[in-house]
Design a protein around this motif. Structure first.
Motif, short mmCIF file in Angstrom:
data_model
loop_
_atom_site.label_atom_id
_atom_site.label_comp_id
_atom_site.label_asym_id
_atom_site.label_seq_id
_atom_site.Cartn_x
_atom_site.Cartn_y
_atom_site.Cartn_z
N ARG A 32 28.68 30.75 -3.53
CA ARG A 32 28.04 29.66 -4.24
C ARG A 32 28.09 28.40 -3.38
NH1 ARG A 32 32.13 27.35 -8.98
NH2 ARG A 32 33.39 26.12 -7.52
N GLN A 33 27.15 27.50 -3.67
CA GLN A 33 27.09 26.23 -2.95
C GLN A 33 26.78 25.13 -3.95
OE1 GLN A 33 23.82 25.69 -0.19
NE2 GLN A 33 25.07 24.45 1.18
N ILE A 34 27.80 24.35 -4.25
CA ILE A 34 27.58 23.16 -5.07
C ILE A 34 26.78 22.17 -4.23
CG2 ILE A 34 28.74 21.25 -6.23
CD1 ILE A 34 31.03 23.26 -6.83
N LEU A 35 25.88 21.46 -4.87
CA LEU A 35 24.96 20.57 -4.15
C LEU A 35 25.70 19.66 -3.20
CD1 LEU A 35 21.98 19.76 -3.90
CD2 LEU A 35 22.42 17.99 -5.62
N GLY A 36 25.30 19.69 -1.93
CA GLY A 36 25.88 18.81 -0.94
C GLY A 36 27.19 19.29 -0.35
N SER A 41 27.40 24.63 -12.24
CA SER A 41 26.09 24.29 -11.69
C SER A 41 26.15 24.33 -10.17
CB SER A 41 25.66 22.90 -12.14
OG SER A 41 25.43 22.88 -13.53
N ALA A 42 25.32 25.17 -9.58
CA ALA A 42 25.36 25.38 -8.12
C ALA A 42 24.23 26.31 -7.74
CB ALA A 42 26.71 26.00 -7.70
N MET A 43 24.10 26.49 -6.44
CA MET A 43 23.21 27.53 -5.91
C MET A 43 24.08 28.76 -5.69
SD MET A 43 19.98 27.38 -5.00
CE MET A 43 18.74 28.01 -3.88
N TYR A 44 23.65 29.89 -6.19
CA TYR A 44 24.39 31.13 -6.03
C TYR A 44 23.62 32.05 -5.10
CZ TYR A 44 27.54 29.67 -9.71
OH TYR A 44 28.48 28.98 -10.44
N ASN A 82 17.49 34.30 -1.26
CA ASN A 82 17.03 32.92 -1.32
C ASN A 82 17.80 32.08 -2.32
OD1 ASN A 82 15.16 33.37 0.65
ND2 ASN A 82 13.43 33.56 -0.74
N GLY A 83 18.69 32.71 -3.07
CA GLY A 83 19.55 31.96 -3.98
C GLY A 83 18.97 31.80 -5.37
N THR A 84 19.87 31.61 -6.32
CA THR A 84 19.50 31.22 -7.69
C THR A 84 20.15 29.87 -7.96
OG1 THR A 84 19.31 33.47 -8.56
CG2 THR A 84 19.80 31.72 -10.15
N ARG A 85 19.32 28.93 -8.32
CA ARG A 85 19.86 27.60 -8.67
C ARG A 85 20.22 27.63 -10.14
NH1 ARG A 85 19.05 22.68 -6.29
NH2 ARG A 85 17.35 23.51 -5.04
N GLN A 109 20.02 26.46 7.17
CA GLN A 109 19.59 26.31 5.78
C GLN A 109 18.55 25.19 5.71
OE1 GLN A 109 22.39 24.84 2.74
NE2 GLN A 109 21.72 26.50 1.40
N PRO A 110 17.27 25.53 5.71
CA PRO A 110 16.22 24.51 5.61
C PRO A 110 16.19 23.93 4.19
CG PRO A 110 15.27 26.72 5.66
CD PRO A 110 16.74 26.89 5.87
N PRO A 111 15.33 22.94 3.95
CA PRO A 111 15.26 22.35 2.61
C PRO A 111 15.01 23.36 1.49
CG PRO A 111 14.13 20.96 4.19
CD PRO A 111 14.53 22.22 4.93
N SER A 112 14.41 24.47 1.80
CA SER A 112 14.22 25.52 0.79
C SER A 112 15.53 26.14 0.34
CB SER A 112 13.31 26.62 1.35
OG SER A 112 13.95 27.24 2.46
#
Lengths: 116, 113
Positions: free
Chosen positions: B36-40, B87-90, B106-109, A39-42
């Protein structure tokens, strides 16, 4: 339930050097697949390499190779000749094998920085 | 190379509003997923979908979430009443068959304010 553990939150490597990222997993399954995603910065998720548990031979994909130790439930990723574009989060993932829509279980990731 | 397409790339919504995240999986794929991916944090499984029905869902996927494949190409995730913690990247993903790898969009933030 399966668990995937990546014990190295962050790593760094000099450009052109080799680095190994660790991954261990826990499962009662005998047949499964293991993956490394980048997972790059993008923040897109890119498949790096895949290993079938029934295969003894370690998977390789250009500069990327794995060391799969089934008995030890270990699945490390080796990146040779590191390049700046390899800077990314790397996630190890597990998926059961079988006729089903089995999900991927991810580790927490290792943040790799390639230093020029 | 065919790819999974997600729209929008970024969605901002107010707490309590409904959002629909859209995905177009790879055309010959049969299995569809939302993560989903919560930031960090790590990437977490939400739901899998096969043969026009949910095949598996996680504890996260409660009654405020739903998925739909309204036509032959789109796969949507609806969140009925968004919360700040949504709030997350889905990520949407699809795969061709059993044992094949998942291909991610590529995900939706999603940002809930």
């Amino acid at each position: 339930a399966q668990t995937v553990t990546q014990s190295q939150p962050e790593m760094s490597v000099q450009e052109a050097e080799t680095v190994t990222l660790s991954c261990t997993y826990d499962t009662s399954e005998n047949n499964y697949y293991l993956f490394w995603y980048k997972q790059p910065p993008s923040r897109q998720m890119i498949l790096v390499i895949r290993q079938e548990a029934y295969k003894q031979q370690n998977a390789t994909e250009n500069r990327f190779s794995v060391n799969f130790q089934k008995a030890a439930k270990s699945f490390s990723l080796k990146i040779s000749d590191s390049q700046l574009g390899d800077t990314a989060m790397y996630f190890c993932a597990f998926m059961k094998q079988g006729a089903g829509s089995y999900q991927l279980t991810f580790g927490k990731g290792t943040k790799l920085s390639v230093i020029p | 190379e065919p790819e999974v397409t997600q729209t929008p790339s970024h969605q901002v919504t107010q707490m309590g509003q409904e959002v629909i995240l859209r995905c177009v999986p790879i055309s010959n794929h049969l299995y569809f997923y939302w993560y989903r991916q919560i930031l960090g944090q790590k990437v977490e499984f939400l739901v899998s979908f096969y043969n026009n029905e949910i095949s598996e869902k996680s504890e996260i996927f409660d009654d405020q979430f739903s998925v739909e494949r309204p036509d032959g190409s789109n796969f949507t995730l609806k969140i009925r009443s968004t919360k700040l913690e949504d709030s997350a990247m889905y990520f949407c993903a699809s795969k061709a068959g059993t044992g094949t790898p998942l291909h991610f969009g590529n995900g939706t933030r999603l940002t809930v304010t």
